[in-house]
Design an enzyme around this catalytic site. Structure first.
Site, PDB file in Angstrom:
ATOM      1  N   HIS A 157       0.821  -1.213   0.000  1.00  0.00           N
ATOM      2  CA  HIS A 157       0.000   0.000   0.000  1.00  0.00           C
ATOM      3  C   HIS A 157       0.855   1.265   0.000  1.00  0.00           C
ATOM      4  O   HIS A 157       0.313   2.369  -0.082  1.00  0.00           O
ATOM      5  CB  HIS A 157      -0.924   0.031   1.222  1.00  0.00           C
ATOM      6  CG  HIS A 157      -1.932  -1.061   1.242  1.00  0.00           C
ATOM      7  ND1 HIS A 157      -2.778  -1.328   0.190  1.00  0.00           N
ATOM      8  CD2 HIS A 157      -2.226  -2.001   2.192  1.00  0.00           C
ATOM      9  CE1 HIS A 157      -3.553  -2.361   0.481  1.00  0.00           C
ATOM     10  NE2 HIS A 157      -3.233  -2.790   1.693  1.00  0.00           N
ATOM     11  N   CYS A 158       2.161   1.125   0.093  1.00  0.00           N
ATOM     12  CA  CYS A 158       3.038   2.297   0.127  1.00  0.00           C
ATOM     13  C   CYS A 158       3.599   2.552  -1.264  1.00  0.00           C
ATOM     14  O   CYS A 158       4.127   1.643  -1.915  1.00  0.00           O
ATOM     15  CB  CYS A 158       4.181   2.083   1.117  1.00  0.00           C
ATOM     16  SG  CYS A 158       5.242   3.544   1.308  1.00  0.00           S
TER      17      CYS A 158
END
Length: 420
Positions: A157-158
């Site tokens: 998710h980064c």
């Protein structure tokens, strides 16, 4: 996405330094990467998030109990440094992590915002940096050995400019970018993301990069609902809540095979989240433990039968039993001959009669003096506790006693820690 600065015409590009690519790994070490530094434990605050912050250590202990791994036959990564992180992340993003409230938002643990940032760096972000280093190293080892596993990582998710969903560093993007730069012959990479959640971080990073093919199988009804990032997915498989083994495994098998017919990668990155397990509070799917083991087998069979190097990261998984399942899956891959390391299997035991001063010094424990100091402190603490037990019936502080635990943590960490 952070871009490398363009250089004047004719000026050679400066090569990025990467300590993971300079590290020598012995033949007697499995291409399996783990460090005790992966695990997060801080004043009990980690319990405020459903993620099992000790999952990685328990996976390793299960594999040790099964006599597959030993402390001396795994690869222990170093901590990813600022120069390496800047290869993908912007200086602005890394600077934002110096504010505790930013990290609180990323980890979804609001009380972290109230802590001094040097503690947050040491107790929260440092474990993430070790895991990120492990993922970078996994790319290198997979190309050398044909496969690798990082018992950690998978922070999908980064992206280069934004963290979220318990993901502070873009380890998948970093590993791929370094592989492109450092390894001759790596010009195409496939990401097979089978975590329950959409991998919007690496999707944003590789939005316009035709060298990267993304297959993402995820629950469309849960976080992150990132419509923009979906544009980067070459093969999108959206499933619904409570999907069961049969439908899920059929979809995985068919799409992995079709993706590998459509695109011929030099390296496969496998994001093997276990949050697809039935009962997981965030994944909302209905896949059994055996289903997860069969899923991992499908990916490795397809890659290994085609002689495509593959490495796995463990990503999400929010139930205590997922550590056991990950370990069982790795043991299954070994049993089927999909992963092996004969030199590590037959590595002689370390001779315990050798004086301690002749053993290599750990990168993270401070060396012989620090170990001696900790031993003395431990003995002093035990003696004090024995005296206290004889004279008082007061219970010792529990992990939920935040005031006492925080005081202990402050004494344990110096505010002079490097902060990224």
């Amino acid at each position: 996405m952070a871009q490398l600065e363009s250089l004047p015409t004719g000026q050679p590009k400066k090569e990025s330094h990467c300590q993971q690519y300079e590290m020598t790994v012995n033949k007697t070490q499995w291409p399996i990467i783990y460090s005790s530094e992966y695990n997060i434990g801080f004043c009990g605050l980690e319990k405020l998030h459903p993620f099992d912050a000790g999952k990685w250590g328990r996976i390793f202990e299960f594999l040790k109990s099964a006599e597959m791994l030993r402390d001396d036959t795994i690869v222990e990564p170093m901590e990813a440094n600022e120069e390496e992180l800047l290869f993908v992340h912007s200086a602005k993003y890394l600077s934002s992590l110096k504010w505790s409230w930013t990290v609180a938002g990323i980890t979804e643990v609001p009380p972290v915002a109230l802590l001094p940032n040097f503690l947050v760096q040491r107790k929260v972000l440092r474990p993430f940096r070790f895991q990120t280093s492990g993922t970078i190293m996994a790319g290198k080892l997979a190309m050398e050995r044909g496969w690798a596993i990082n018992i950690g990582g998978g922070f999908h998710h980064c992206s280069s400019e934004r963290g979220g969903g318990f993901c502070a560093y873009a380890d998948i993007t970093l590993s791929i970018k370094f592989a492109f730069e450092k390894i001759e012959g790596v010009s195409k990479v496939m990401i097979i993301d089978l975590d329950a959640h959409q991998g919007n971080g690496h999707e944003r990073d590789f939005m316009d990069d035709e060298r990267v093919y993304i297959l993402d199988v995820y629950n469309r009804d849960i976080y992150p609902h990132d419509g923009f990032a979906k544009r980067a997915i070459k093969r999108k498989v959206e499933i619904r809540c409570f999907t069961d083994n049969e439908r899920y495994l059929n979809a995985v098998k068919r799409n992995v095979e079709d993706a590998l017919k459509e695109f011929s990668p030099d390296l496969v990155v496998y994001n093997a989240g276990t949050d697809i397990l039935e009962g997981d509070p965030l994944g909302s799917l209905s896949i059994t433990a055996q289903g997860i083991i069969e899923r991992d087998q499908i990916v490795f069979e397809n890659c290994r039968s085609r002689d495509i190097p593959v490495f796995m990261v463990t990503s999400g998984g929010y139930l205590k039993e997922t550590a056991r399942i990950v370990a069982d899956s790795i043991l299954n891959l070994r049993k089927l001959g999909l992963i092996s390391c004969e030199a590590a299997e037959n590595a002689p035991l370390i001779d315990t009669s050798v004086p301690l001063t002749f053993l290599p010094r750990s990168r993270s424990d401070g060396g012989l003096f620090a170990r001696f100091k900790r031993t003395c402190l431990s003995r002093t603490s035990n003696s004090s506790q024995n005296i206290s037990d004889m004279n008082s019936s007061v219970d010792p502080a529990t992990p939920t006693d935040t005031t006492k635990s925080l005081a202990a943590a402050v004494n344990d960490v110096s505010p002079d820690e490097n902060q990224f």
